[in-house]
Design a protein around this motif. Structure first.
Motif, PDB file in Angstrom:
ATOM      1  N   ILE A 299      10.053 -13.985  35.419  1.00 25.87           N
ATOM      2  CA  ILE A 299      11.493 -13.831  35.650  1.00 25.87           C
ATOM      3  C   ILE A 299      11.976 -14.760  36.759  1.00 25.87           C
ATOM      4  O   ILE A 299      12.973 -15.470  36.614  1.00 25.87           O
ATOM      5  N   ALA A 300      11.249 -14.789  37.884  1.00 25.48           N
ATOM      6  CA  ALA A 300      11.692 -15.543  39.053  1.00 25.48           C
ATOM      7  C   ALA A 300      11.653 -17.051  38.832  1.00 25.48           C
ATOM      8  O   ALA A 300      12.346 -17.805  39.523  1.00 25.48           O
TER       9      ALA A 300
ATOM     10  N   ASP B 237      14.256 -18.728  32.860  1.00 27.84           N
ATOM     11  CA  ASP B 237      15.690 -18.614  32.578  1.00 27.84           C
ATOM     12  C   ASP B 237      15.892 -17.747  31.338  1.00 27.84           C
ATOM     13  O   ASP B 237      16.487 -18.168  30.349  1.00 27.84           O
ATOM     14  N   TYR B 238      15.385 -16.536  31.395  1.00 25.09           N
ATOM     15  CA  TYR B 238      15.476 -15.633  30.252  1.00 25.09           C
ATOM     16  C   TYR B 238      16.874 -15.045  30.147  1.00 25.09           C
ATOM     17  O   TYR B 238      17.503 -14.692  31.148  1.00 25.09           O
TER      18      TYR B 238
ATOM     19  N   THR C 228      14.271 -17.924  44.619  1.00 22.80           N
ATOM     20  CA  THR C 228      14.716 -18.150  43.244  1.00 22.80           C
ATOM     21  C   THR C 228      15.523 -16.986  42.674  1.00 22.80           C
ATOM     22  O   THR C 228      15.835 -16.982  41.484  1.00 22.80           O
ATOM     23  N   TRP C 229      15.860 -16.011  43.523  1.00 24.62           N
ATOM     24  CA  TRP C 229      16.628 -14.859  43.020  1.00 24.62           C
ATOM     25  C   TRP C 229      18.028 -15.301  42.611  1.00 24.62           C
ATOM     26  O   TRP C 229      18.681 -16.077  43.290  1.00 24.62           O
ATOM     27  N   THR C 230      18.474 -14.786  41.466  1.00 25.94           N
ATOM     28  CA  THR C 230      19.862 -14.956  41.022  1.00 25.94           C
ATOM     29  C   THR C 230      20.319 -13.642  40.398  1.00 25.94           C
ATOM     30  O   THR C 230      19.486 -12.824  39.965  1.00 25.94           O
TER      31      THR C 230
ATOM     32  N   GLU D  39      21.497 -13.243  37.519  1.00 20.45           N
ATOM     33  CA  GLU D  39      21.047 -13.234  36.123  1.00 20.45           C
ATOM     34  C   GLU D  39      19.587 -12.793  36.030  1.00 20.45           C
ATOM     35  O   GLU D  39      19.220 -12.016  35.128  1.00 20.45           O
ATOM     36  N   ARG D  40      18.754 -13.274  36.937  1.00 15.65           N
ATOM     37  CA  ARG D  40      17.342 -12.863  36.924  1.00 15.65           C
ATOM     38  C   ARG D  40      17.182 -11.406  37.326  1.00 15.65           C
ATOM     39  O   ARG D  40      16.318 -10.700  36.809  1.00 15.65           O
ATOM     40  N   GLU D  41      18.025 -10.954  38.235  1.00  8.21           N
ATOM     41  CA  GLU D  41      17.986  -9.539  38.606  1.00  8.21           C
ATOM     42  C   GLU D  41      18.351  -8.648  37.416  1.00  8.21           C
ATOM     43  O   GLU D  41      17.742  -7.589  37.213  1.00  8.21           O
TER      44      GLU D  41
ATOM     45  N   ILE E 157      17.742  -9.281  34.289  1.00  6.14           N
ATOM     46  CA  ILE E 157      16.563  -9.243  33.411  1.00  6.14           C
ATOM     47  C   ILE E 157      15.515  -8.288  33.979  1.00  6.14           C
ATOM     48  O   ILE E 157      14.920  -7.491  33.238  1.00  6.14           O
ATOM     49  N   ARG E 158      15.306  -8.327  35.299  1.00  6.81           N
ATOM     50  CA  ARG E 158      14.342  -7.401  35.905  1.00  6.81           C
ATOM     51  C   ARG E 158      14.751  -5.953  35.669  1.00  6.81           C
ATOM     52  O   ARG E 158      13.918  -5.107  35.298  1.00  6.81           O
TER      53      ARG E 158
END
Length: 413
Positions: A301-302, A305-306, A343-345, A347-349, A351-352
């Motif tokens: 994830i980090a 770009d899922y 690398t946190w964004t 969008e990635r949060e 997905i998590r």
């Protein structure tokens, strides 16, 4: 020569290996290609099944060794008799010869407790040659080891090895000698260099007795590997779990095996083989493996770009199918926060959070360990609680890794 590192050591341990040894022949023997516990040959005495007491996941590491002795310190999670070591050349490109191998109990640093250092044999021979892509189990070593023992494994490498199978981030001091065979020495004086990698040794097993019910494998990335702890601290979350399980009744004790690789991803190879490609070797073929904790995916994830959790959920399902085919239970751990990591964004949060919801509710796993809930900030759940943050906002402090171990319900194992 491997790079020097700080020399940090454990307190002396009053633990011993007992039993007599015999004079053994020294002719070399070729390795077997083995993935799990060795089986007795036709005229061998019947022995109890093996259970893993220690492991590490390997890759090809940057190191040049040879003409010297490597001395590594590892900690057994459960005790027992008939201990065996496994030496791996899985990532090598040429055969590796180990002229002599010894194992003892650590006194301090590279020094071995008097009377405990004993030779290790392979088909009753003291020298073993391991072809590339293979691994070899030792013969049973006389005597018993105690759970929690700090074992010292010494390997003499007469020839130069550049394609080294090992573990990059051991968080443990490895001692490297001046030229020569120092494996049988109890003194640590001949070991003048250090590194923080493990080399060739990837498994230790003991004979399962009435006091051991199997082993649990922790399969993951740097948080499982031990990132955030001091060298030689032995404060991985699996170390805390080992200490916790040691207080169970004798009939319910389990080996705890750490199969973490820092930087590892579930779906693609980056640092080490992908989780999908190494799961069979590193988790399912461990001697006595009964349960696997899958705690991996945050690096996917980090660094990815899922826009959907579909591929990650598919990866988990594939691991579960492989484990169930071998009658091994799989527990899924939710992924812990990383707000503040570089690398946190948002969008990635997202997905998590969606993937954690799937882990909690899909019922794909045999049980769920809510590591996210155990260490997140209740007021701001996207980030780690301050006391559980090592300082980089991804890896855990000692208290955070301990919290993971105590978030695990032992009845699920």
């Amino acid at each position: 020569m491997a790079r020097p590192a700080h020399r940090l050591t454990m307190a002396a341990l009053a633990l011993a290996v007992s039993g007599a040894t015999a004079v053994l022949p020294t002719a070399p023997v070729h390795a077997e290609s083995l993935t799990a516990a060795p089986k007795p040959r036709g005229d061998s005495p019947v022995r109890r099944p093996l259970v893993g007491t220690w492991t590490t996941s390997t890759d090809r590491v940057t190191a040049a060794l040879g003409g010297q002795t490597v001395r590594m310190v590892v900690r057994a999670s459960v005790g027992g008799a008939g201990m065996r070591l496994r030496l791996s050349n899985v990532f090598g490109e040429a055969p590796v010869t180990f002229a002599t191998v010894h194992v003892g109990v650590q006194a301090y640093g590279a020094e071995i407790l008097a009377g405990t250092n004993r030779p290790v044999t392979f088909r009753k021979r003291t020298t073993v040659r391991v072809p590339p892509g293979q691994a070899v189990w030792s013969d049973p070593i006389p005597g018993r080891i105690a759970g929690g023992s700090a074992l010292v494994v010494s390997l003499h490498l007469p020839g130069t090895v550049t394609g080294v199978t090992g573990h990059e981030r051991a968080y443990s001091t490895t001692y490297l000698s001046d030229p020569g065979d120092h494996a049988a020495e109890e003194s640590g004086e001949g070991f003048t260099y250090t590194s923080t990698q493990w080399y060739f040794l990837d498994r230790i097993a003991v004979e399962a007795g009435a006091a051991t019910t199997g082993s649990v494998v922790a399969f993951g990335d740097s948080i499982t590997d031990g990132a955030g702890q001091a060298v030689d601290a032995n404060r991985r979350w699996t170390d805390y779990l080992r200490q916790r399980l040691a207080h169970r009744s004798p009939s319910r004790r389990m080996g705890v095996l750490n199969a973490g690789i820092a930087g590892n991803r579930l779906l693609r190879s980056n640092v080490g083989p992908s989780g999908l490609s190494r799961f069979y070797r590193d988790a399912l073929t461990q001697p006595g493996a009964r349960t696997v904790v899958v705690y991996e995916g945050i690096n996917d994830i980090a660094r990815g770009d899922y826009t959907s959790i579909k591929s990650l959920a598919y990866g988990y399902k594939r691991l579960i199918r492989e484990a169930h085919a071998r009658k091994i239970k799989v527990l899924g751990a939710t992924l812990t926060p990383f707000y503040g990591w570089g690398t946190w964004t948002p969008e990635r949060e997202e997905i998590r959070q969606r993937l954690n919801a799937w882990i909690r509710t899909s019922k794909a796993f045999d049980g769920v360990l809510d590591f996210d809930r155990a260490v997140r900030d209740p007021q701001f759940p996207e980030q780690l609680a301050v006391s559980y943050d090592s300082g980089d906002h991804l890896h855990l402090s000692d208290a955070g890794r301990r919290a993971l171990a105590y978030a695990l319900n032992p009845r699920l194992l």
